[in-house]
Structures are given as C-alpha cells and as structure tokens.
Motif scaffolding. Structure first.
Motif, PDB file in Angstrom:
ATOM      1  N   SER A 145       2.594  -9.371  -1.901  1.00 15.15           N
ATOM      2  CA  SER A 145       2.436  -8.903  -0.269  1.00 15.15           C
ATOM      3  C   SER A 145       1.714  -9.892   0.421  1.00 15.15           C
ATOM      4  N   ALA A 167      -0.672  -9.487   2.209  1.00 16.21           N
ATOM      5  CA  ALA A 167      -1.942  -9.483   2.275  1.00 16.21           C
ATOM      6  C   ALA A 167      -2.715 -10.341   1.178  1.00 16.21           C
ATOM      7  N   ASP A 174      -4.701  -4.569   0.458  1.00 16.32           N
ATOM      8  CA  ASP A 174      -3.473  -4.087   1.369  1.00 16.32           C
ATOM      9  C   ASP A 174      -3.853  -2.884   2.285  1.00 16.32           C
TER      10      ASP A 174
END
Length: 885
Positions: free
Chosen positions: A492, A494, A524
């Motif tokens: 991700s 993040a 996240d």
C-alpha cells in the motif's frame, strides 16, 4: 445520498483541499475543503472544473506493446528485461527515468530508490527541473538545504509583498485571493509586481516594475547596495548568523546607477521608490516563481533576493521572508525524496559520501549512485546521441514541455526503448512509446503531495481504477522485483510513506531540515485519516513554530547562512537583427501544463480557446499585424503559428505566448520548440523567458471557424486549433489555398453522412461562405469562411449545438452568423466558473453596476474563484472611460 472524500487538487503548488462527493448515481461533485489551511474552501476555475476532466474518454485502459493491447505480465517482463539488458551491456548510466511533479510522493520515492539505490545511477530527473530547480539551488547555496522558510500566512501578515516573476492571479489564483482579501482588509499594505508584462496580478499592485527580461539580478543587487548604504542592515543578525556579507555588498556596489537603470530598464525614480519601500518596511515577503527560476541566471536571481532578506534579518518571522512558489502540486514532494538528478532522498546530498552511505544502509541496497545524474536537458541530449538506451517517462509530456522540443521529440522517437506511464492514450509523447502503461489519474490514485509552504496533504482515491490502470509505485515495484531487487514488496502507499518518513529521521539528529520521523510507523488506518501537516515533524518533538531561521540555525556545517557575491550577467539581451523580438512563455488562467486534463473541459477552454501571441500595438503595427491575424514565430530551433493578440499590457519588443498548446489541440503551437536548450549553469534549469525570435504574418487565402457535434479531422489543414465546447467542438481554421468543394471537405472533416445536404450561403464578391448540416432538428456542423479572420458570434454559434432547429428560421440564423433578437450573444467568456460572457458584463455595467462586487451580484461573475475579477475591473474601467468621452 453521497459519499464525501477529502483530497487535494492536482494542479498548482498552492495545494488546495478538495471535497469530492460521489452520489448513488455515480455523479461526482467537488467543492473546496473549508478545513484545509491552504485554501479554506476556495477553489480556482481549474479546481472547480475537476469533475469535467475525469471521464474515461481517451484514457489508456490496458498495457500496450508496440501500439497493441497486451497484458501486465508481458509488459512488465519486457520493461525489466530491456532495462536489465542495457545495464549489463552498457552500465547503469545507460538507462534513465524522467518523472514529474504530477506523481505522488510515494511514486516519486519508489522511482528514486530504484534508480539511485538499486540500479546505481542518478539518471532520474523531473519536469520540476523546468520550474523549480533554480530555487532549490539558491536555497542550498544560501541555507545549506532546500528549505522554504515561511508560510502562506506570511503573505497576509506582511506590510509589503513583492511578487517577482509571478503572475499570481492566474498561476496561483487561490493564494492571490488570500492576498487580495488581506489588502482589502488592510489597504495600507503595499504590493509590488516585478514583471515585463502588466499581468492581471497588477490589478492589486501599488507599484508595477516593468523590468527588462532577466533584469532581476541587477535589481536586487541594487537593492542590497541601497540597504547597505542606508543603515537598513540588521548588523546583529548578519554577524551572528551569516557569512560573506562584505563580499556580497562589494559585488553589488560595483553596479553603477546608470548601469542599473540600463540593466533593469527602469527609471531611477521607480528604482528609488522600490528601494525605499523595502528599506522602510520590516514586514516584507518576496515571492518568486517561474519568471525568476526559468532563466540562465535563475540561481543568481534567487540568491540576490535571499541576500536582501538575510541582510535585513527579514526571514523566518511572521510576515517576513523570501518565498518560492512552486508550480506543480507535488514539486516539493519530489524534492523531499530526491527526485532531482543531483539530490538524494530526505534532502541529503548525493555528492556527500556520508549521506550516500547512510541512505544505502537504510535501504540495504546493493549499490548507490556515486555522482549526480543527467539533468533534464542533458538527459535528452544523451538519449539523442545514444548514451541512454532505455528511457522511462512518467506522468509528463516532454515533447511539449522541454526546450528545443522538436529535438527532444526526435531523440525519444529514435531511442531504442521507451516506456511511458500515463493516463491518456494520445499525447505528443505517448506516440513514441514502445511500451505504454496505464496509470491511475486524479480521483483514483492514493498518496500524498507537499505544497509550497511545506504542507503535506493526502490525495485520496474516490473512483474505482478504470480498466487495468495501476498506480505508478506499483508499476515500478513490479519492474524492480523482476530485475531481481529486494525491498519493493509494498502492499500500500501507506507502507511507502512510512518508509519515507523513517528515512527522513534515520540518523538525522537535527542535521537535516526535512524530518517527518513522527510518521515513521504510520499504518494504513492512520494514513487514511492523515490530516494536512507542515514539516518538520520529528519523532517525539513538538515544534512550536512553522517557520525557519528567525534565530539562525541554518544547515551549513557552521549553522550560518551564506551571502552569495553575485556578478551581473554579461548580457541579458539575446536578440539580433534576424531575431529582433524577445519571447516570454508562461501560463494562462484556465489551462494547465500541456492540456491533457484541462483540454477535456469545455468550460475551461471557453475563456481562451486557441494559442495566441501577445504583441504591443507598436510592434504589431511595424510587423503589419492586426488583431486576430495569424502570425508565424521563428527561432533558430523551430517555428509555431498562433493567433495575434494586441495589448498595451505587453512590453514593446516582447511577445508572450502560453506554453499549453500541443499537437493534439493545434496545428503548430508547441511553443517550446522555439526555446533553445540554454540552462542556468548552477541549477540546470532551462531559460524560457528570454528567447530571441522573429515574427511575420501568416498569409492565408481563407479563414474559417466551425462548430461540430463530433471531433473534426483537421490534421491536414494549414492552421487549425480545436477545443471542447458544450455539445461538441469548436475549430479555428486557415488555408493557404482555397478548397475546391467545401461541402465535400466538410463531409470528410466532420463525418457528415452523404445523404445530409447542407444549408448554405456564398458571396463571391466578399468571399464569405457558410454551410450548416442538420440531422432532423440537431445541428451536426456549421462552418463560416472568409478572406479575413472570421467575425462571428462564437459563443452563440457554439450554443446552437445544443439547441433544437426544427424551426427553419433558426437554421437561417446560423447561416447569417449572428443571433436573433430573442437569442442574445453572451460574447467572449470572462468568468469560466459561471460561463459569463463579456456582453452580459457590459450590459450590467450599463445598467449601473460600476464595481466588481456589483457586477458579481448582478451576474455571478467573479463570485466563485475570483480569478476573473481583474478582467472584470478592466471591462468596467473601459466602459466608464468610453461613457465619459
């Protein structure tokens, strides 16, 4: 019901917060985020029109190899194989990435990590080289780091705001509105605009200094000498926190008053007025942008400005400081991760062995680039001469935006392997891609951006990925894994942001300005909730001020700033007998970069629909040019064709042309084809504001204007410029030779069925001819032809595409080329937000509305983003002056 998502605008460096709402029907609306500290709910015309640019028309929806649809596995394997092969056979410097301030920070971080830490080359540069590199170089020379000391609030707190090389009203409209509001609240605030042109920003200026191109170095050298001679220097600050003052003042003092006047083109009384304003106003902010940066002396311009602020101690305190205004939404974020060829991540220096070793240990990378890579202009020279064998271009359009654009196009076309990651299938650059990869666009991608005041904000996706489009960071991570590199298994954005933040804190201990270690363990959920914040944000520390350097603390080893002793450029004039005019390129209000987004919006194209060259009336007369003529501009690098605009706002001897138009929207308007590859010797930034050109009238036998429901096919026409319009397209045309059968030409160009007969009119004596084609009550196309530039009520004609034409009289009105009494012509668009034309504004003025506020109340014009308020005020002044005669 609708779901709201807080995100940020993808246009300029102001970094406005946006609230996007998706209704159950799928309809998307946007509004300014009232809680975002950059804009407090305001949006400009481009931001307000974001929903008009997110359709899937023209999108790249799947990977392509050699122009044919393919799948991700084969495309990624091919990219990895060709890059790896080039590295094995020719070394790591045989490959390059050319990236963009349109990328999110997470994309930028992965690109920089892959190229510098794993491939082992620094051949990654960015289109930010074209807009902000001189500011970066100037900051590093003076401060020891690429630090913007102040905040937007300083513009509102200052008593004097200097805007040099910045058309704030059109290029950073929301920041302009904040400044205009502050001046309205405190009329004693003074604003100085330094610009060869009288731009719309001058509407709120107390003083406009119409400086010669590249006269800024001399101007601020003169200011420094004046400050030193009048006792305005803060001797305590200079002694405690700086070095090199005496040398800088001695260099500045060597510029005589006659030479200063000659270099700047400014009368002595104007110079003295400016110098006294700066001298006597402690709370002074100097904002600078492309007019300063895009110069062969751009870095010296930046340091000349900073010298004056250091000398007076006007830095890092409320309402004081030099302020670099970035051009792109994430130019600053790219700088934070080392996106430039001569930088490392986290504001570390690639030329510093300790910094390289520290980054390599953090990344656990197999190799590190040992020297700076090729900057943009040199990178494409290396592509042209074959040193670079594989090139990956991401989220930018260098065939339009690079200087010597025709040379750059030839270099890309002839390169042995070119990858392009983009959102649109057809751009001037994607046509040369061996591999075309579909990227996510605004509203789909997820990550962060950093604005001009060091504020990091989230850009959040609220639309599903279209087709097979994927994030840029994912594309690069997949290629890295296929090249055999570890450390790219991101799940991700993040995770990437957390790594980026952790690197900024790694063994930092206050040595670097950029430290967001507080977010080094973000997950996240926290990332999804992340609110806008300014750096630095170190681990476990609370920073009590959002500004730098009020008490020194610079990032040179001795913690002291450096004055730079500057020499005035040997010459600023580049013109000669063959090329006697000076070209200045720039932006207009409602378009962005190379129009790949804004060109989708009919509303944004309604203000200025075709490329233009702005001439002073005296120059136009000498060249035999009339308003609305076509003109051919030439430099040693190439030629372009644009419409003529004649304006007193333009300085005599100079020509302004916007940089947006390209081969998708006009026949021959890539203005950077005229710009030579001349760069600043320190920053490597190209000079786009002082180009020697010649101009001559473009002779055409026939001129045309057309509206059509479908996109016309006009590529073979001598001159054309197309733009989206409500209900279809508008097209400007010119022909060196007449066409034998205009009906057949229209059928071919507009796709008119053979069974549809035209309604027409022709006058052999005047040469005027008009044709209109209807399908039942719908207008398919209409064309207006004449021997001179066509005089027709354009916005009214465009409106006919959405009107019903069952009444035969309305069809004949189109052939007449003017509206009937029951269909008033709105005139040329002034307010794009509400599609208000000049005729409606003039009617309001004649009805008694003699202020911008009154016109806004009557028509709504100027009441949304405010970008058109200066233009409205000019219309008011013109009407009142005419009435008084």
């Amino acid at each position: 019901m609708s779901v709201e998502t807080k995100t940020t605008c993808p246009y300029c460096g102001v970094g406005c917060g946006v609230v996007a709402a998706v209704a159950d029907t799928g309809t998307v609306t946007v509004k300014g985020d009232p809680d975002h500290p950059a804009n407090f709910g305001r949006l400009c015309s481009k931001g307000s029109a974001l929903t008009e640019t997110i359709d899937l028309d023209g999108r790249v929806l799947y990977p392509e190899i050699s122009g044919q649809r393919d799948d991700w596995e084969r495309a990624l394997d091919l990219v990895a194989q060709r890059f790896s092969q080039a590295i094995v056979e020719h070394g790591p410097d045989s490959v390059a990435f050319y990236v963009s301030g349109q990328l999110l920070t997470e994309d930028y971080y992965v690109a920089n990590k892959l190229m510098k830490g794993f491939i082992g080359s620094a051949n990654i540069d960015t289109n930010s080289r074209l807009c902000m590199a001189s500011s970066v170089a100037g900051h590093r020379r003076a401060f020891g780091a690429d630090t913007v000391p102040g905040t937007y609030e300083d513009l509102e707190l200052a008593d004097l705001v200097i805007l040099t090389g910045s058309n704030l009203a059109w290029c950073h409209p929301v920041l302009y509105q904040r400044l205009a509001a502050a001046k309205a609240e405190r009329p004693e605030m003074k604003i100085v605009v330094i610009d060869p042109r009288r731009t719309m920003t001058c509407d709120i200026a107390d003083l406009h200094l119409a400086i010669k191109p590249d006269g800024d170095v001399a101007l601020f050298m003169g200011l420094l000498a004046h400050l030193a001679g009048t006792g305005a220097v803060d001797a305590v600050y200079v002694a405690a926190h700086t070095k090199g003052f005496d040398e800088a003042v001695a260099a500045a003092a060597g510029l005589s008053e006659p030479e200063l006047t000659m270099r700047t083109g400014l009368p002595a009384q104007e110079l003295q007025r400016f110098f006294r304003l700066f001298e006597q106003t402690p709370k002074t902010v100097t904002c600078f942008s492309q007019g300063v940066n895009q110069s062969s002396s751009g870095t010296d311009k930046v340091n000349a400005i900073i010298n004056c602020h250091l000398a007076t101690g006007r830095i890092g305190r409320p309402g004081m400081g030099p302020f670099s205004l970035t051009g792109q939404p994430n130019a600053m974020g790219g700088r934070e991760v080392g996106g430039l060829a001569n930088m490392l991540a986290a504001h570390m220096a690639i030329e510093n062995e300790n910094d390289r070793e520290r980054v390599q240990r953090f990344w656990t990378s197999p190799t590190m680039a040992a020297k700076p890579g090729l900057k943009a202009v040199d990178m494409f020279k290396a592509v042209a001469d074959g040193r670079i064998k594989a090139l990956w271009i991401m989220a930018t359009n260098p065939v339009v935006s690079m200087p010597d654009a025709d040379f750059v196009e030839a270099a890309i076309r002839d390169c042995t392997f070119v990858v392009v990651s983009d959102v649109l299938r057809h751009t001037d650059t994607t046509r040369h891609a061996h591999v075309l990869l579909p990227s996510l666009g605004w509203g789909e991608k997820d990550g962060t951006v950093t604005n001009s005041e060091r504020r990091i904000s989230r850009q959040r996706g609220f639309l599903p990925p279209p087709g097979e489009a994927r994030a840029d960071w994912w594309q690069m991570s997949e290629v890295a894994r296929r090249m055999g590199f570890d450390g790219f298994n991101y799940a991700s954005p993040a995770e990437i942001f957390a790594e980026h933040a952790a690197l900024s804190a790694f063994e930092n201990n206050g040595r670097s300005d950029f430290d967001i270690g507080a977010y080094g363990d973000i997950d996240d959920n926290a990332y999804n909730r992340l609110a806008p914040f300014q750096w630095p944000q170190p681990v476990g520390a609370v920073r009590h001020t959002s500004r730098f350097f009020a008490e020194g603390g610079f990032y040179h080893p001795d913690s002291k700033a450096r004055f730079i002793a500057i020499e005035v450029p040997a010459t600023t004039a580049r013109t000669d007998a063959r090329y006697p005019l000076t070209l200045n390129t720039g932006r207009i209000r409602d378009h962005w970069h190379t129009m790949t987004r804004t060109g989708k919006s009919a509303r944004l194209s309604s203000h200025i629909a075709e490329p233009f060259a702005e001439f002073h009336p005296r120059d136009a007369t000498e060249l035999g040019l009339s308003a609305a003529d076509l003109v051919e501009l030439e430099s040693p690098s190439g030629t372009v064709i644009t419409r003529v605009l004649i304006s007193e706002r333009q300085a005599s001897g100079s020509v302004f042309v916007p940089m947006h138009w390209n081969d998708q929207f006009a026949a021959k308007a890539r203005i950077d084809a005229l710009v030579p590859p001349l760069t600043d010797p320190v920053s490597g930034q190209p000079a786009a504001k002082n180009v020697a050109i010649a101009a001559r009238r473009f002779s055409a036998r026939v001129y045309g204007f057309a509206v059509s429901a479908g996109k016309p096919s006009v590529s073979a026409t001598d001159y054309w410029a197309i733009a989206k319009a409500d209900g279809g397209w508008r097209t400007e045309l010119a022909f060196r030779d007449t066409v034998e059968d205009w009906t057949d030409w229209c059928r071919d160009t507009f796709g008119i069925p053979t069974d549809v007969e035209p309604l027409g009119y022709a006058d052999r004596q005047s040469g005027e001819q008009r044709l209109a084609f209807f399908d039942a009550d719908k207008l398919l196309a209409a064309i207006f032809l004449a021997r001179q530039p066509v005089a027709v009520a354009r916005n009214w004609a465009i409106g006919q595409l959405q009107s019903s034409h069952s009444d035969l009289r309305k069809r004949f009105a189109i052939i007449a080329g003017r509206p009937g009494a029951d269909q008033p012509d709105p005139g040329a668009t002034v307010c794009s937000c509400y599609s208000i034309g000049v005729n409606r504004i003039v009617a309001a003025i004649r009805g008694g509305c003699h202020s911008v506020e009154a016109v806004g109340k009557e028509t709504n014009a100027g009441t949304n983003c405010g970008s058109c308020r200066a233009e409205i005020r000019g219309i008011i002044d013109g009407c009142l002056a005419a009435a008084a005669e």
